[in-house]
Design a protein around this motif. Sequence first.
Motif, PDB file in Angstrom:
ATOM      1  N   LEU A 172       0.832  -1.203   0.000  1.00 31.27           N
ATOM      2  CA  LEU A 172       0.000   0.000   0.000  1.00 31.27           C
ATOM      3  C   LEU A 172       0.867   1.253   0.000  1.00 31.27           C
ATOM      4  N   ALA A 173       1.881   1.265   0.842  1.00 26.85           N
ATOM      5  CA  ALA A 173       2.770   2.436   0.927  1.00 26.85           C
ATOM      6  C   ALA A 173       3.506   2.672  -0.378  1.00 26.85           C
ATOM      7  N   ARG A 174       3.881   1.600  -1.052  1.00 29.60           N
ATOM      8  CA  ARG A 174       4.546   1.758  -2.351  1.00 29.60           C
ATOM      9  C   ARG A 174       3.566   2.282  -3.397  1.00 29.60           C
ATOM     10  N   ARG A 175       2.302   1.871  -3.285  1.00 26.66           N
ATOM     11  CA  ARG A 175       1.294   2.287  -4.260  1.00 26.66           C
ATOM     12  C   ARG A 175       0.932   3.762  -4.102  1.00 26.66           C
ATOM     13  N   TYR A 176       1.074   4.296  -2.884  1.00 25.69           N
ATOM     14  CA  TYR A 176       0.713   5.695  -2.625  1.00 25.69           C
ATOM     15  C   TYR A 176       1.906   6.420  -2.001  1.00 25.69           C
ATOM     16  N   PRO A 177       2.925   6.704  -2.805  1.00 24.02           N
ATOM     17  CA  PRO A 177       4.149   7.315  -2.262  1.00 24.02           C
ATOM     18  C   PRO A 177       3.932   8.733  -1.745  1.00 24.02           C
ATOM     19  N   GLY A 178       2.829   9.376  -2.140  1.00 26.09           N
ATOM     20  CA  GLY A 178       2.549  10.728  -1.671  1.00 26.09           C
ATOM     21  C   GLY A 178       1.899  10.785  -0.303  1.00 26.09           C
ATOM     22  N   VAL A 179       1.544   9.620   0.250  1.00 28.88           N
ATOM     23  CA  VAL A 179       0.988   9.548   1.598  1.00 28.88           C
ATOM     24  C   VAL A 179       2.125   9.225   2.565  1.00 28.88           C
ATOM     25  N   ARG A 180       2.185   9.961   3.662  1.00 30.56           N
ATOM     26  CA  ARG A 180       3.146   9.638   4.719  1.00 30.56           C
ATOM     27  C   ARG A 180       2.439   8.756   5.744  1.00 30.56           C
ATOM     28  N   PHE A 181       3.035   7.606   5.999  1.00 29.52           N
ATOM     29  CA  PHE A 181       2.439   6.628   6.910  1.00 29.52           C
ATOM     30  C   PHE A 181       3.181   6.644   8.239  1.00 29.52           C
ATOM     31  N   ALA A 182       2.414   6.639   9.341  1.00 28.36           N
ATOM     32  CA  ALA A 182       2.979   6.490  10.679  1.00 28.36           C
ATOM     33  C   ALA A 182       2.523   5.151  11.229  1.00 28.36           C
ATOM     34  N   LEU A 183       3.434   4.192  11.301  1.00 27.47           N
ATOM     35  CA  LEU A 183       3.104   2.876  11.833  1.00 27.47           C
ATOM     36  C   LEU A 183       2.904   2.996  13.337  1.00 27.47           C
ATOM     37  N   ASN A 184       1.688   2.732  13.787  1.00 29.12           N
ATOM     38  CA  ASN A 184       1.352   2.888  15.201  1.00 29.12           C
ATOM     39  C   ASN A 184       1.924   1.750  16.040  1.00 29.12           C
ATOM     40  N   HIS A 185       2.383   2.090  17.227  1.00 32.27           N
ATOM     41  CA  HIS A 185       2.699   1.137  18.296  1.00 32.27           C
ATOM     42  C   HIS A 185       3.670   0.047  17.862  1.00 32.27           C
ATOM     43  N   ALA A 186       4.697   0.470  17.137  1.00 35.82           N
ATOM     44  CA  ALA A 186       5.775  -0.453  16.733  1.00 35.82           C
ATOM     45  C   ALA A 186       5.258  -1.703  16.046  1.00 35.82           C
ATOM     46  N   GLY A 187       4.129  -1.580  15.370  1.00 38.29           N
ATOM     47  CA  GLY A 187       3.601  -2.701  14.597  1.00 38.29           C
ATOM     48  C   GLY A 187       2.834  -3.731  15.394  1.00 38.29           C
ATOM     49  N   MET A 188       2.609  -3.474  16.682  1.00 36.30           N
ATOM     50  CA  MET A 188       1.750  -4.312  17.528  1.00 36.30           C
ATOM     51  C   MET A 188       2.094  -5.790  17.433  1.00 36.30           C
ATOM     52  N   TYR A 189       3.225  -6.134  18.008  1.00 38.06           N
ATOM     53  CA  TYR A 189       3.737  -7.517  18.018  1.00 38.06           C
ATOM     54  C   TYR A 189       2.828  -8.369  18.894  1.00 38.06           C
ATOM     55  N   VAL A 190       1.826  -8.981  18.271  1.00 40.98           N
ATOM     56  CA  VAL A 190       0.764  -9.650  19.016  1.00 40.98           C
ATOM     57  C   VAL A 190       1.005 -11.152  19.197  1.00 40.98           C
ATOM     58  N   ASP A 191       1.512 -11.814  18.182  1.00 44.68           N
ATOM     59  CA  ASP A 191       1.668 -13.278  18.235  1.00 44.68           C
ATOM     60  C   ASP A 191       3.057 -13.602  18.787  1.00 44.68           C
ATOM     61  N   ARG A 192       3.212 -13.399  20.092  1.00 44.35           N
ATOM     62  CA  ARG A 192       4.535 -13.417  20.711  1.00 44.35           C
ATOM     63  C   ARG A 192       4.867 -14.717  21.431  1.00 44.35           C
ATOM     64  N   HIS A 193       4.076 -15.758  21.233  1.00 43.27           N
ATOM     65  CA  HIS A 193       4.293 -16.993  21.980  1.00 43.27           C
ATOM     66  C   HIS A 193       4.948 -18.085  21.142  1.00 43.27           C
ATOM     67  N   ALA A 194       5.451 -17.741  19.973  1.00 46.30           N
ATOM     68  CA  ALA A 194       6.138 -18.720  19.132  1.00 46.30           C
ATOM     69  C   ALA A 194       7.173 -17.983  18.279  1.00 46.30           C
ATOM     70  N   PRO A 195       8.287 -18.643  17.940  1.00 48.65           N
ATOM     71  CA  PRO A 195       9.304 -17.995  17.103  1.00 48.65           C
ATOM     72  C   PRO A 195       8.742 -17.445  15.795  1.00 48.65           C
ATOM     73  N   ALA A 196       7.742 -18.126  15.239  1.00 48.82           N
ATOM     74  CA  ALA A 196       7.166 -17.655  13.979  1.00 48.82           C
ATOM     75  C   ALA A 196       6.542 -16.278  14.133  1.00 48.82           C
ATOM     76  N   GLY A 197       5.982 -15.982  15.318  1.00 51.29           N
ATOM     77  CA  GLY A 197       5.402 -14.669  15.558  1.00 51.29           C
ATOM     78  C   GLY A 197       6.450 -13.577  15.529  1.00 51.29           C
ATOM     79  N   TRP A 198       7.611 -13.849  16.136  1.00 53.53           N
ATOM     80  CA  TRP A 198       8.705 -12.879  16.113  1.00 53.53           C
ATOM     81  C   TRP A 198       9.199 -12.653  14.680  1.00 53.53           C
ATOM     82  N   ARG A 199       9.377 -13.730  13.930  1.00 56.51           N
ATOM     83  CA  ARG A 199       9.863 -13.596  12.561  1.00 56.51           C
ATOM     84  C   ARG A 199       8.882 -12.801  11.709  1.00 56.51           C
ATOM     85  N   MET A 200       7.576 -13.048  11.911  1.00 51.40           N
ATOM     86  CA  MET A 200       6.575 -12.306  11.149  1.00 51.40           C
ATOM     87  C   MET A 200       6.672 -10.811  11.441  1.00 51.40           C
TER      88      MET A 200
END
Length: 299
Positions: A172-200
């Motif tokens: 989306l950000a690449r499609r609309y380069p004229g929009v400035r995006f602020a990613l809220n809350h460091a991306g909300m690392y929610v699935d934190r109980h498995a290594p796959a969650g960290w990698r994602m």
Amino acid sequence: MRIVDAHCHFWWLQGKQYPWLSRRQPNLLGDYAALARDFRLEDLRQLAEQADIELAGVVHVEANATDALEETRQLEQMLDFSGKQLPVVLLPFLDLASPQAADQLARQLAASTRVRGVRQILNVHADPQFDYVGRHYMRETQWQLGMALLERHKLIFELQIYPSQMREAAALARRYPGVRFALNHAGMYVDRHAPAGWRMWRDGMRALAACPNVQVKLSGFGMLDHHWTEDSLRPLVYEAIDAFGSARCMFASNFPVCSLYTSYRRLWQAYDHLLAQEASHERRAMFADNAWRFYQLGG
């Protein structure tokens, strides 16, 4: 310590604009009964003063009001009364999927010169406790038209998503380069109980960081880690800074929401300690200068 608080919320209960504060529906915040009280600019100023912090500017992000335009008008009244000596900007809610989005945006911009962009929460998750909207807005044609509207106005979009949505958001950000995006809350690392969650989360952050029109807010950690410590924050903060660089990171409090899990003083002390080894100009950038520039707090 001089800061621009790049993400906070003001609300007042008298106008009955925030019914969610009294619903107490189970969600990621846990027991949020303590939030059902007024929180205004003077309250934030008092917290900063008590913490020996120089508050140089504030970014108010919409707080799920029942009427977004009325929220902006009420904020304008509050700021005219108590905010003249402190730069404050507003990021109201806008439903980009609405056929009336252009008219609603025009009304917001007419209501306040402090409006710098908009937020529409996009979080979708298979677990109902974490799901906000239950709808993949970024895939909808009508919603994309709303994003094009923001690009025409050169406005900011407050991007609140989960790691599973990051690659789609990067496209989306690449499609609309004229929009400035602020990613809220460091991306909300929610699935934190498995290594796959960290990698994602880690790989999604790298994908977003590859887009020059995206910056990240380091905030909101307590929402998903109610008993956080400096040690639990360290890998998230350091990975975000490594991905985005010190020129595209902004620290913020997410108050009063994160007052459920910490004090204002303790939060900013933790940030300060985590950045103790950074160069002074990088600390200034992440604590104040980046947000000042990104949100055009100087007018």
